[in-house]
Enzyme design. Structure first.
Site, PDB file in Angstrom:
ATOM      1  N   HIS A  64       0.816  -1.225   0.000  1.00 45.47           N
ATOM      2  CA  HIS A  64       0.000   0.000   0.000  1.00 45.47           C
ATOM      3  C   HIS A  64       0.844   1.268   0.000  1.00 45.47           C
ATOM      4  O   HIS A  64       0.358   2.343  -0.348  1.00 45.47           O
ATOM      5  CB  HIS A  64      -0.993  -0.008   1.174  1.00 45.47           C
ATOM      6  CG  HIS A  64      -0.415   0.334   2.500  1.00 45.47           C
ATOM      7  ND1 HIS A  64       0.044  -0.605   3.397  1.00 45.47           N
ATOM      8  CD2 HIS A  64      -0.220   1.540   3.098  1.00 45.47           C
ATOM      9  CE1 HIS A  64       0.479  -0.005   4.481  1.00 45.47           C
ATOM     10  NE2 HIS A  64       0.332   1.303   4.336  1.00 45.47           N
ATOM     11  N   ASP A 119      -0.366  -7.618   1.434  1.00 43.31           N
ATOM     12  CA  ASP A 119       0.186  -6.267   1.448  1.00 43.31           C
ATOM     13  C   ASP A 119       1.697  -6.321   1.628  1.00 43.31           C
ATOM     14  O   ASP A 119       2.237  -6.090   2.717  1.00 43.31           O
ATOM     15  CB  ASP A 119      -0.482  -5.464   2.579  1.00 43.31           C
ATOM     16  CG  ASP A 119      -0.116  -3.996   2.556  1.00 43.31           C
ATOM     17  OD1 ASP A 119       0.476  -3.541   1.556  1.00 43.31           O
ATOM     18  OD2 ASP A 119      -0.437  -3.303   3.543  1.00 43.31           O
ATOM     19  N   SER A 225       4.135   2.606   8.076  1.00 46.90           N
ATOM     20  CA  SER A 225       3.793   1.555   7.118  1.00 46.90           C
ATOM     21  C   SER A 225       5.022   1.043   6.374  1.00 46.90           C
ATOM     22  O   SER A 225       5.923   1.816   6.017  1.00 46.90           O
ATOM     23  CB  SER A 225       2.795   2.086   6.094  1.00 46.90           C
ATOM     24  OG  SER A 225       1.545   2.342   6.675  1.00 46.90           O
ATOM     25  N   GLY A 226       5.047  -0.253   6.141  1.00 51.74           N
ATOM     26  CA  GLY A 226       6.142  -0.866   5.405  1.00 51.74           C
ATOM     27  C   GLY A 226       7.323  -1.250   6.259  1.00 51.74           C
ATOM     28  O   GLY A 226       8.191  -2.014   5.822  1.00 51.74           O
TER      29      GLY A 226
END
Length: 277
Positions: A64, A119, A225-226
Site C-alpha cells: 500500500h 500487502d 507503514s512498510g
C-alpha cells in the site's frame, strides 16, 4: 529458544549495532544504528514509509506504500521514490545517511490497493549496497512449512519507524527521530475476537498477524507503514529477525484494536522468487 530464520543476504543477518531497554505511538527514541536494516522511503524529498533491507539489492515494504490512489493496481514509478539508508534523525543534515535510487518495483500480484490482503512489495535498488556498521541486512522468519503459524503468539516484539506519535494530528506529530516500541503478538483468533468486541468487521487472515496491547496506547501509526515488526531470534538479545510488515489497522493505539501486519513467513517463497528473477 532459537527460532528458524531465513538468510537472504550474502552476510550474517539480524545483528543490532546497539540496544537499549525499552514517533510510533507510545514509543521512545531508538539508538542510532539500532536497526541497521531499517530504511526510510521518500518521495519528493519527504519520508512516507519504512522498509527493510533483505540483501544488498532489495528492500521489503508494504504494497500500500506504493499505491497512487488512482486505482487498485496503479503503483508509483521507481523513478519517483528514493531509499535512505543509515537514517536516524530525518532533520539531521550532518548525519551519515545517504540515498539510493530504485530500479524496479514488484508488488505482490494478488495485492489490490483497496484491500489489505497480500500487502507486501519488494524494491530493487539501482546498485548494490555496501555493507557497514550502520547498514546491514535483516533476518526473515522462516517459511510456515517448517513451523506452526502460532510460533510467535504471545511473544514481545519491537516495531520501529518515523510515523505519527498520535492518531490525532493535533495531539501528536510525525517523528523526526527514529522511534521504537514494544508490542505483544496477539494470536489471530484472539485478535478477531477483539475486533469483533469493538463492533468491527475486520477480517484477520492467516497471512496476517496482530500486535499491540489490550489497553492500547502503543502501536504503529501513519508513515510507519512498510516497516518491520521484529522479535529476538533466541541466539542473543542482540540478534533479531523480521516477522511482520506494518500494514493496516483502525486508528493508532486504540484498546482492543491492535495493529495488523503482513506475516513475512507466508511470503518467503515469493520473496526468493522475486530476488532471483
Amino acid at each position: 529458544m532459537t527460532r528458524s530464520k531465513e538468510t537472504i543476504a550474502d552476510i550474517a543477518c539480524g545483528k543490532q549495532k546497539s540496544r537499549r531497554i525499552g514517533k510510533i505511538v507510545g514509543g521512545q527514541d531508538a539508538t542510532k544504528g539500532e536497526f541497521p536494516w531499517l530504511v526510510s522511503i521518500t518521495r519528493r524529498g519527504g519520508h512516507f514509509c519504512g522498509g527493510t533491507v533483505i540483501n544488498n539489492r532489495f528492500i521489503m515494504t508494504a504494497g500500500h506504500c506504493l499505491c497512487t490512489g488512482s486505482g487498485p493496481t496503479d503503483f508509483l514509478k521507481p523513478s519517483s521514490i528514493k531509499i535512505t539508508l543509515s537514517q536516524h534523525d530525518l532533520t539531521n543534515k550532518e548525519s551519515d545517511a545517504y540515498q539510493m535510487g530504485v530500479e524496479s518495483i514488484r508488488v505482490h500480484s494478488e495485492y489490490s490497493c483497496n484491500k489489505p490482503k497480500n500487502d507486501i512489495a519488494i524494491l530493487e535498488l539501482q546498485k548494490p549496497i555496501v555493507w557497514s556498521d550502520s547498514v546491514l541486512p535483516a533476518c526473515l522468519s522462516s517459511s510456515s512449512k517448517l513451523r506452526k503459524l502460532s510460533s510467535f503468539d504471545n511473544n514481545l516484539a519491537t516495531v520501529a519507524g518515523w510515523g505519527w506519535t498520535h492518531e490525532d494530528h493535533s495531539a501528536g506529530s510525525r517523528a523526526k527521530t527514529l522511534q521504537k516500541a514494544k508490542v505483544n503478538i496477539i494470536p489471530n483468533e484472539k485478535c478477531r475476537n477483539w475486533f469483533s468486541s469493538q463492533g468491527k468487521k475486520t477480517k484477520i487472515q492467516d497471512k496476517q498477524m496482530c500486535a499491540g496491547h489490550e489497553q492500547g496506547g502503543v502501536d504503529a501509526c501513519w508513515a510507519d507503514s512498510g516497516g518491520p515488526l521484529m522479535v529476538a531470534t533466541g541466539e542473543s538479545e542482540m540478534y533479531m529477525m523480521v516477522v511482520g510488515v506494518v500494514s493496516t489497522g483502525i486508528g493508532c493505539g486504540r484498546p482492543f484494536l491492535p495493529g495488523i501486519y503482513t506475516r513475512v513467513s507466508e511470503y518467503i517463497s515469493w520473496i526468493e522468487e522475486v530476488i532471483k528473477a
